[in-house]
Design a protein around this motif. Structure first.
Motif, PDB file in Angstrom:
ATOM      1  N   UNK A  57      -6.833   4.105  -4.350  1.00 44.82           N
ATOM      2  CA  UNK A  57      -6.714   3.824  -2.921  1.00 44.82           C
ATOM      3  C   UNK A  57      -5.410   3.089  -2.610  1.00 44.82           C
ATOM      4  N   UNK A  58      -5.053   2.118  -3.450  1.00 41.56           N
ATOM      5  CA  UNK A  58      -3.865   1.327  -3.195  1.00 41.56           C
ATOM      6  C   UNK A  58      -2.570   2.100  -3.367  1.00 41.56           C
ATOM      7  N   UNK A  59      -2.593   3.095  -4.243  1.00 47.80           N
ATOM      8  CA  UNK A  59      -1.382   3.869  -4.521  1.00 47.80           C
ATOM      9  C   UNK A  59      -1.368   5.213  -3.798  1.00 47.80           C
ATOM     10  N   UNK A  60      -2.505   5.596  -3.236  1.00 45.26           N
ATOM     11  CA  UNK A  60      -2.573   6.843  -2.483  1.00 45.26           C
ATOM     12  C   UNK A  60      -2.600   8.077  -3.354  1.00 45.26           C
ATOM     13  N   UNK A  61      -3.104   7.938  -4.585  1.00 46.92           N
ATOM     14  CA  UNK A  61      -3.159   9.087  -5.498  1.00 46.92           C
ATOM     15  C   UNK A  61      -4.624   9.477  -5.722  1.00 46.92           C
ATOM     16  N   UNK A  62      -4.826  10.730  -6.123  1.00 48.01           N
ATOM     17  CA  UNK A  62      -6.196  11.229  -6.257  1.00 48.01           C
ATOM     18  C   UNK A  62      -6.852  10.798  -7.566  1.00 48.01           C
ATOM     19  N   UNK A  63      -6.043  10.534  -8.594  1.00 46.09           N
ATOM     20  CA  UNK A  63      -6.605  10.142  -9.886  1.00 46.09           C
ATOM     21  C   UNK A  63      -5.638   9.224 -10.620  1.00 46.09           C
ATOM     22  N   UNK A  83       0.858  -1.187   0.000  1.00 45.28           N
ATOM     23  CA  UNK A  83       0.000   0.000   0.000  1.00 45.28           C
ATOM     24  C   UNK A  83       0.890   1.231   0.000  1.00 45.28           C
ATOM     25  N   UNK A  84       0.576   2.184  -0.887  1.00 41.58           N
ATOM     26  CA  UNK A  84       1.412   3.375  -1.059  1.00 41.58           C
ATOM     27  C   UNK A  84       0.655   4.628  -0.631  1.00 41.58           C
ATOM     28  N   UNK A  85       1.435   5.688  -0.385  1.00 43.64           N
ATOM     29  CA  UNK A  85       0.865   7.022  -0.211  1.00 43.64           C
ATOM     30  C   UNK A  85       1.722   7.976  -1.054  1.00 43.64           C
ATOM     31  N   UNK A  86       1.563   7.881  -2.369  1.00 43.43           N
ATOM     32  CA  UNK A  86       2.423   8.628  -3.296  1.00 43.43           C
ATOM     33  C   UNK A  86       1.923  10.063  -3.456  1.00 43.43           C
ATOM     34  N   UNK A  87       2.859  10.997  -3.418  1.00 42.18           N
ATOM     35  CA  UNK A  87       2.503  12.418  -3.540  1.00 42.18           C
ATOM     36  C   UNK A  87       3.099  13.081  -4.775  1.00 42.18           C
TER      37      UNK A  87
END
Length: 326
Positions: free
Chosen positions: A223-229, A191-195
């Motif tokens: 959700x899995x990558x933590x990106x908005x789109x 699970x990522x939280x990419x910014x």
């Protein structure tokens, strides 16, 4: 004769239509497959004055014919992936610099300077075969990024996970281009939280997973990558240009590419904005092959000329586009 400069400097609808009509007449005169198809439709070339009057060649012809508008030597043969036993499409490219100029200018229009990014590619099913136009494009983008961190990933997903986290946390702009099933594998692993990372899916379950609707897929990946789109690329073996979606499944074409939406039951008629039909693509960069292609994709066009891809014709390899009865 139309030059690449003419094609890649289009800035108005009037200019697009003028060049498209010139290319139509050129391809009718020089492309035997396209001419026979137009003649079967009893096309009166001199009376074709609008985009809607131009015949669109069903994409299946690339499986059975050499679709060429020139006698120049073929430099590259791009082929589609296909189920074992089925014929695959072959796109014979006589001037690969047209393809390079098209995707380089298209990328620049939507994403800016390539050297601002690390390009990571997760395209296992494409890397495992010969003749992929997508691999050709992505390999060139990786080289143009001039960043030693850019590169392909096949089955070494653990290395990709570590690199994605490290680069993203360092503030580096990253574009991860991935085939759909491999991106799903990635989010199941971590699970990522990419910014600072753009995720671009290129479509394709390739029989590895069950198909799912775009909203469900993009929700899972976001959700899995933590990106908005989730961004998307709309291209195919038979074209030299791509449309891009920067989110929500809404695609925009570069200035030398447009789509029309044909009626599903009458392939020579068109539907208006917001209505579903078959996607016809005009790709002016494809001057040495055929610039007017009736795809097997279903979609709808929005009033601002953006478009959405909604699925494919049922049993498309057999039924295809109903122009094939000719």
């Amino acid at each position: 004769m139309i030059s690449p400069t003419d094609i890649f400097s289009i800035h108005s609808q009037k200019q697009f239509e003028k060049i498209a009509l010139k290319i139509f007449r050129f391809q009718y005169e020089n492309n035997l497959v396209y001419r026979e198809f137009c003649d079967l439709l009893k096309t009166e070339v001199a009376k074709v004055k609008s985009l809607e009057q131009i015949p669109f060649l069903p994409i299946q012809f690339f499986k059975s014919h050499s679709v060429l508008s020139t006698r120049d030597v073929v430099q590259e043969t791009f082929s589609s992936s296909g189920t074992t036993g089925l014929m695959t499409s072959k796109h014979l490219v006589t001037d690969v610099t047209l393809y390079e100029e098209s995707y380089r200018k298209g990328f620049s229009q939507f994403y800016g300077t390539i050297e601002d990014y690390v390009i990571l590619a997760l395209l296992p099913s494409y890397l495992e075969r010969e003749g992929s136009s997508l691999i050709y494009m992505v390999r060139d983008l990786i080289e143009l990024s001039r960043n030693p961190e850019s590169g392909f990933y096949l089955h070494n997903q653990d290395d990709l996970v570590q690199k994605l986290i490290r680069l993203d946390q360092s503030g580096q702009n990253v574009i991860l281009i991935g085939v759909t099933f491999a991106l799903l594998d990635l989010v199941e692993k971590q699970e990522f939280k990419l910014q600072n990372t753009i995720i671009m899916e290129t479509g394709g379950m390739k029989g590895r997973r069950k198909e799912m609707i775009r909203e469900e897929l993009h929700d899972l990946l976001s959700k899995g990558l933590g990106v908005s789109s989730i961004h998307s690329e709309y291209g195919m073996t038979e074209l030299l240009s791509q449309a891009y979606s920067l989110g929500n499944g809404v695609f925009e074409c570069p200035p030398w590419m447009q789509i029309l939406i044909r009626e599903t039951e009458d392939a020579l008629s068109y539907v208006g904005p917001g209505k579903t039909g078959g996607i016809n693509v005009i790709d002016l960069a494809n001057i040495n092959s055929c610039s007017f292609i009736a795809t097997q994709d279903l979609g709808k066009k929005n009033p601002n000329s953006t478009f959405e891809v909604l699925g494919r014709f049922d049993n498309s390899d057999i039924r295809g586009c109903n122009l094939m009865v000719l």
